[in-house]
Design a protein around this motif. Structure first.
Motif, short mmCIF file in Angstrom:
data_model
loop_
_atom_site.label_atom_id
_atom_site.label_comp_id
_atom_site.label_asym_id
_atom_site.label_seq_id
_atom_site.Cartn_x
_atom_site.Cartn_y
_atom_site.Cartn_z
N ARG A 1 -23.60 48.27 137.97
CA ARG A 1 -24.25 47.63 137.13
C ARG A 1 -24.86 46.25 137.71
O ARG A 1 -24.46 45.64 138.49
CB ARG A 1 -23.55 46.99 135.95
N ASP A 2 -26.42 46.14 137.28
CA ASP A 2 -27.11 45.10 138.12
C ASP A 2 -26.63 43.75 137.39
O ASP A 2 -27.13 43.61 136.46
CB ASP A 2 -28.55 45.64 137.88
N PRO A 3 -26.39 42.74 138.44
CA PRO A 3 -26.00 41.45 137.72
C PRO A 3 -27.29 40.78 137.11
O PRO A 3 -27.05 40.00 136.39
CB PRO A 3 -25.65 40.67 139.01
N CYS A 4 -28.59 41.28 137.53
CA CYS A 4 -29.79 40.49 136.90
C CYS A 4 -30.14 41.28 135.74
O CYS A 4 -31.36 40.92 135.13
CB CYS A 4 -30.96 40.46 138.26
N GLY A 5 -29.49 42.15 135.13
CA GLY A 5 -29.99 42.97 133.99
C GLY A 5 -31.05 44.24 134.72
O GLY A 5 -31.26 44.52 135.71
N ASP A 6 -31.58 45.00 133.70
CA ASP A 6 -32.23 46.20 133.95
C ASP A 6 -34.05 45.71 133.97
O ASP A 6 -34.36 45.69 133.15
CB ASP A 6 -31.92 47.08 132.69
N HIS A 7 -34.30 45.23 135.13
CA HIS A 7 -35.78 44.80 135.32
C HIS A 7 -36.64 45.94 135.97
O HIS A 7 -36.08 46.64 136.97
CB HIS A 7 -35.71 43.34 135.86
N ARG A 8 -37.72 45.84 135.57
CA ARG A 8 -38.55 46.81 136.26
C ARG A 8 -39.88 46.01 136.55
O ARG A 8 -40.32 45.41 135.51
CB ARG A 8 -38.81 47.95 135.63
N ALA A 9 -40.89 46.37 137.49
CA ALA A 9 -42.20 45.88 137.59
C ALA A 9 -42.95 46.53 136.73
O ALA A 9 -42.79 47.68 136.30
CB ALA A 9 -42.67 45.85 139.02
N ARG A 10 -44.11 46.04 136.04
CA ARG A 10 -45.25 46.33 135.33
C ARG A 10 -46.29 45.68 135.29
O ARG A 10 -46.31 44.41 135.89
CB ARG A 10 -44.69 46.57 133.87
N GLN A 11 -47.30 46.34 135.14
CA GLN A 11 -48.71 45.48 134.93
C GLN A 11 -48.38 44.53 133.71
O GLN A 11 -47.99 44.73 132.82
CB GLN A 11 -49.79 46.31 134.55
N MET A 12 -49.18 43.13 134.19
CA MET A 12 -49.13 42.25 133.16
C MET A 12 -49.94 42.69 132.07
O MET A 12 -51.20 43.10 132.33
CB MET A 12 -49.82 40.88 133.83
N ARG A 13 -49.80 41.97 130.83
CA ARG A 13 -50.70 42.26 129.63
C ARG A 13 -51.16 41.11 129.03
O ARG A 13 -50.66 40.05 129.09
CB ARG A 13 -49.75 43.08 128.50
N ARG A 14 -52.31 40.93 128.04
CA ARG A 14 -52.60 39.74 127.57
C ARG A 14 -51.55 39.04 126.81
O ARG A 14 -51.40 37.92 126.86
CB ARG A 14 -54.04 40.08 126.77
N GLU A 15 -50.67 39.87 126.17
CA GLU A 15 -49.76 39.17 125.27
C GLU A 15 -48.86 38.68 126.07
O GLU A 15 -47.88 37.51 125.29
CB GLU A 15 -49.20 40.28 124.21
N TYR B 1 -49.12 36.16 127.96
CA TYR B 1 -49.66 34.83 128.00
C TYR B 1 -48.88 34.04 127.02
O TYR B 1 -48.40 33.07 127.19
CB TYR B 1 -50.79 34.49 127.95
N ASP B 2 -48.68 34.70 125.75
CA ASP B 2 -48.01 34.02 124.67
C ASP B 2 -46.55 34.21 124.69
O ASP B 2 -45.83 33.48 124.29
CB ASP B 2 -48.72 34.76 123.32
N ALA B 3 -46.13 35.04 125.31
CA ALA B 3 -44.63 35.41 125.43
C ALA B 3 -43.91 34.75 126.46
O ALA B 3 -42.62 34.33 126.36
CB ALA B 3 -44.35 36.77 125.76
N PHE B 4 -44.57 34.17 127.68
CA PHE B 4 -43.98 33.50 128.57
C PHE B 4 -44.31 31.93 128.92
O PHE B 4 -45.47 31.63 128.38
CB PHE B 4 -44.05 34.38 130.04
N ASP B 5 -43.37 31.11 129.20
CA ASP B 5 -43.83 29.73 129.44
C ASP B 5 -44.30 29.63 130.84
O ASP B 5 -45.21 28.53 130.92
CB ASP B 5 -42.39 28.90 129.62
N TYR B 6 -44.18 30.44 131.85
CA TYR B 6 -44.74 30.32 133.18
C TYR B 6 -45.22 31.61 133.63
O TYR B 6 -44.30 32.60 133.39
CB TYR B 6 -43.76 29.89 134.18
N ILE B 7 -46.52 31.68 134.17
CA ILE B 7 -47.00 32.74 135.09
C ILE B 7 -47.23 32.65 136.31
O ILE B 7 -47.99 31.79 136.58
CB ILE B 7 -48.17 33.56 134.16
N ILE B 8 -46.46 33.33 137.25
CA ILE B 8 -46.49 32.60 138.49
C ILE B 8 -47.13 34.10 139.37
O ILE B 8 -46.83 35.16 139.30
CB ILE B 8 -45.04 32.50 139.07
N GLY B 9 -48.14 33.68 140.29
CA GLY B 9 -48.63 34.50 141.07
C GLY B 9 -48.32 34.04 142.62
O GLY B 9 -48.05 32.97 142.63
N MET B 10 -48.69 35.13 143.52
CA MET B 10 -48.07 34.71 144.83
C MET B 10 -49.28 34.21 145.82
O MET B 10 -49.12 33.62 146.49
CB MET B 10 -47.52 35.91 145.69
N ASP B 11 -50.63 34.78 145.23
CA ASP B 11 -51.67 34.29 146.22
C ASP B 11 -53.05 34.54 145.21
O ASP B 11 -52.95 34.59 143.94
CB ASP B 11 -51.83 35.51 147.09
#
Length: 102
Positions: free
Chosen positions: A1-15, A17-27
Motif C-alpha cells: 500500500r502506497d503511504p501517499c495514496g493512489d495518485h496518478r499523473a493526468r493532464q490538467m483541466r480547466r475545472e 483551477y476552481d478545485a485547488f488552492d495552488y497550481i504549481i509549474g516547474m518551468d
C-alpha cells in the motif's frame, strides 16, 4: 500500500483551477500551458513556479530529461517544496490569527 495514496499523473483541466488552492509549474513552459488551459487568467493568483517560493523567484527548474543532471533538479525541487511548505504554513498561521481577532 502506497503511504501517499493512489495518485496518478493526468493532464490538467480547466475545472482544476476552481478545485485547488495552488497550481504549481516547474518551468516557463508549464506556466504557459497552465495559462492556456485556464484561459490565460489567474484572478485568484493560484499559479506559481515552484521556485517562486524561494529566493530564486521566476527561475525555472531544469528538466533532467534534457540536462541529464538529476542531482541539480532534485535539489531545486526539494528547495522549492520546502519553501512552498513554509509559505503555506505562514498563510495558515496568518489566517488563524486574522480569524481570532474578529
Amino acid at each position: 500500500r502506497d503511504p501517499c495514496g493512489d495518485h496518478r499523473a493526468r493532464q490538467m483541466r480547466r475545472e482544476d483551477y476552481d478545485a485547488f488552492d495552488y497550481i504549481i509549474g516547474m518551468d516557463s513552459w508549464n506556466i504557459r500551458n497552465i495559462g492556456r488551459i485556464i484561459g490565460n487568467s489567474d484572478p485568484e493568483r493560484k499559479v506559481f513556479r515552484l521556485l517562486d517560493f524561494t529566493e530564486r523567484k521566476g527561475e525555472d527548474i531544469a528538466d533532467p530529461w534534457y540536462t541529464g543532471d538529476f542531482d541539480t533538479t532534485y535539489r531545486d525541487v526539494r528547495e522549492g517544496c520546502e519553501a512552498l511548505l513554509a509559505w503555506i504554513c505562514q498563510e495558515i498561521t496568518y489566517k488563524m490569527i486574522s480569524e481570532e481577532s474578529v
